[in-house]
Structure formats: C-alpha cells, structure tokens
Design an enzyme around this catalytic site. Structure first.
Site, short mmCIF file in Angstrom:
data_model
loop_
_atom_site.label_atom_id
_atom_site.label_comp_id
_atom_site.label_asym_id
_atom_site.label_seq_id
_atom_site.Cartn_x
_atom_site.Cartn_y
_atom_site.Cartn_z
N PRO A 288 0.80 -1.22 0.00
CA PRO A 288 0.00 0.00 0.00
C PRO A 288 0.84 1.27 0.00
CG PRO A 288 -0.19 -1.14 2.10
CD PRO A 288 0.65 -2.00 1.21
N GLU A 289 0.76 2.02 -1.09
CA GLU A 289 1.32 3.37 -1.16
C GLU A 289 0.12 4.33 -1.23
OE1 GLU A 289 4.56 3.68 -3.99
OE2 GLU A 289 5.00 1.56 -3.78
#
Length: 286
Positions: free
Chosen positions: A2-3
């Site tokens: 997750p960015e």
DNA sequence: TTGTGGACCTGGGTGC
DNA sequence: TGCACCCAGGTCCACA
C-alpha cells in the site's frame, strides 16, 4: 504494497462504512498491531470504546479516524495491512490482528496484516502549517494529492538533500505517499536513474520527477490501486488492477515500452529498483 | 546535523 | 516431503 493510491482507496472505503458510527468494542488479537500505542492494548481499546468516528483522513500513507471528543486513531497499513469491512460472525481471517465492533450491530471493521508492519496508535490532533493532523505524524510532508501541496517548495527541498534521488523520493518528510513502486514508475517516466544525486538535478528535472509521481499515482488511484497478490485489497476484499499498467516495477527482463531494451533490476536499500538501461542511464561519477 | 545501512516481521516461492 | 534460504519493503534507529 500500500502506497498513496492504495491507502486512499482504503480511506474512502472505511469512510463510507464507518464514519458516523459508535465503537462498541475493540479486540486486539496481536500486540504488534498496537506497538506504537505505548500504554498497551487495554488502554487502546478503552480510549476507543464509546467514541464516534466523525471523519476518515489521510496524509501520505497514514490514515486516521477523527473521533468524537477531539483526538484520533492513527493507522498505517505497513506492507501487508488490510482494513476489511465484514459482517459480524464472518469467519476470522488467518492474520486478523484487530477487530472493531460498532453499537449498531452492523458490519465490523477488521485489521488483517500478514507481515505485522502495520498498526494503530492514538494521537492528539495538532495544527501544522494550517492543517490539523495527529501529533505523531506532524513531521510527515504533504502528499502530491493534498490541495495545499506546494510543488516549488518540494523541488527546493529535494534539491537541498545530498543523497540519491530515489532515497529522497521515499523520504516521507519531503513528499509523502511515494513508495518503491511509484518511485520507480515516476523515475522511468522522467527518464532519470534512481541513483542520480539530488544536488546534481536541475529544478526543471526535479519538477518533472514530482509531476510524474503525481500522474502515476493519480492513474493508479483511478484503477483502484496496484495489487500483485492478495496482500493489497480494498475494504471489500477486491484487488486493484494498476499492476497491468506498470512500465518497469516487477518487469525485469521485459522490453522497455519506449526503447525495447530489457528492464534491469538493481539492489537498492536491501530491496530492488527497476529501470531501463537506455532511458535511464546510470549517472556519471562526480 | 545529516546520510546510510540494517533490523523488524511473516509467509510464499525456490532449490536441494 | 521437508528443510533452509531468499525475497518482498515502510519505518525506525543506531552509527558514522
């Protein structure tokens, strides 16, 4: 992993399902999930129980639930964290770490995290540069999707550093939200090698890199994020599909879309960096 | 003060 | 089949 785009997808999902609801109980099933909340699990649960979620916010890769009474529950998904909305009574996930139940008896919120890098803490809200955010992340810079993000200031900050370009891009105090995947994609779009020293980059090229990062993350958000495996899903357990649009990340040996040269993989900070040897030549020695 | 490198952590994949 | 090892990478922290 997750960015910014993936965290924004999760924030929106949690906002839709949780904002306005009253927390009935909190069950901490793994201590590492609240390791940043030093008073411990019972204090964490006690401070949340009976509180109403008034809003879901995000800065970079952090998200937080604003609570009735004034403070906030801060969350980071780490590498593999998922926030899932599940019916009460649904079978527990293998790596379920924290469960939040609500007084309306509706769907519960679950934090599932295989690699246990993610977690929660409670934090007072403070005002920093005109924006209210939890005190533990007061040092985190604005992300490119923040309406008050100042690209010119970000370029100046980037060029003041004396390090490699990619390392600076991953520095969340300069510009937040960029991780390994979107850093590689932005550098490919801007045709610059990850090891280029920041103090040897002109302002136009630095701006181009940041613009490319903004563009690639905006496109990824539109695609629901990037999913390589089951480690990133939205609150309903669905994968994003931006991985099909990646130009270099994870593409070792495949032809560059611009020039056809095989994409190379190089070690970087105990992980990998992907680039095109022709479009992104290594910087020359000083 | 700033930059660098390693630890943390788990499970899937791979090689033997 | 079982074991050892590698790899993924965001953040923090010790050290130079």
């Amino acid at each position: 992993m997750p960015e910014l785009p993936e965290v924004e997808v999760v924030r929106h999902g949690v906002d839709v399902h949780v904002t306005g609801r009253l927390v009935r109980s909190v069950e901490v099933l793994h201590p590492r999930a609240i390791r940043r909340h030093l008073p411990g699990a019972s204090d964490f649960a006690g401070r949340l129980t009976g509180r109403r979620v008034t809003a879901m916010r995000r800065r970079g890769k952090y998200l937080w639930a604003e609570l009735s009474g004034g403070d906030a529950m801060l969350a980071h998904l780490g590498m593999s964290g998922q926030l899932l909305v599940q019916p009460e009574g649904a079978p527990d996930e293998k790596h379920l770490r924290v469960r939040f139940r609500f007084d309306d008896g509706g769907p519960e919120l679950r934090f599932v995290d295989q690699r246990t890098f993610g977690g929660f803490s409670m934090g007072e809200l403070v005002e920093v540069d005109g924006t209210v955010l939890p005190a533990p992340i007061a040092h985190i810079g604005r992300d490119p999707m923040d309406p008050r993000f100042d690209p010119a200031a970000a370029v100046r900050a980037l060029r003041r550093k004396r390090t490699e370009l990619k390392r600076a891009l991953l520095d969340q105090t300069l510009v937040s939200g960029i991780g390994n995947i979107y850093a590689d994609e932005a550098l490919w779009r801007a045709r610059v090698h990850w090891a280029k020293p920041t103090d040897r980059i002109g302002p136009a090229k630095a701006a181009e890199v940041l613009t490319a990062a903004t563009e690639v993350m905006t496109e990824a958000l539109g695609a629901g994020g990037t999913s390589f495996d089951a480690l990133y899903v939205n609150v309903n357990g669905q994968s994003g599909y931006f991985d099909r649009s990646l130009a270099v990340y994870g593409q070792e040996g495949r032809p560059c879309r611009r020039c056809g040269r095989p994409i190379r993989r190089e070690p970087f900070m105990n992980r990998s960096s992907f680039s095109c040897p022709r479009c992104q030549p290594r910087p020359t020695a000083r």
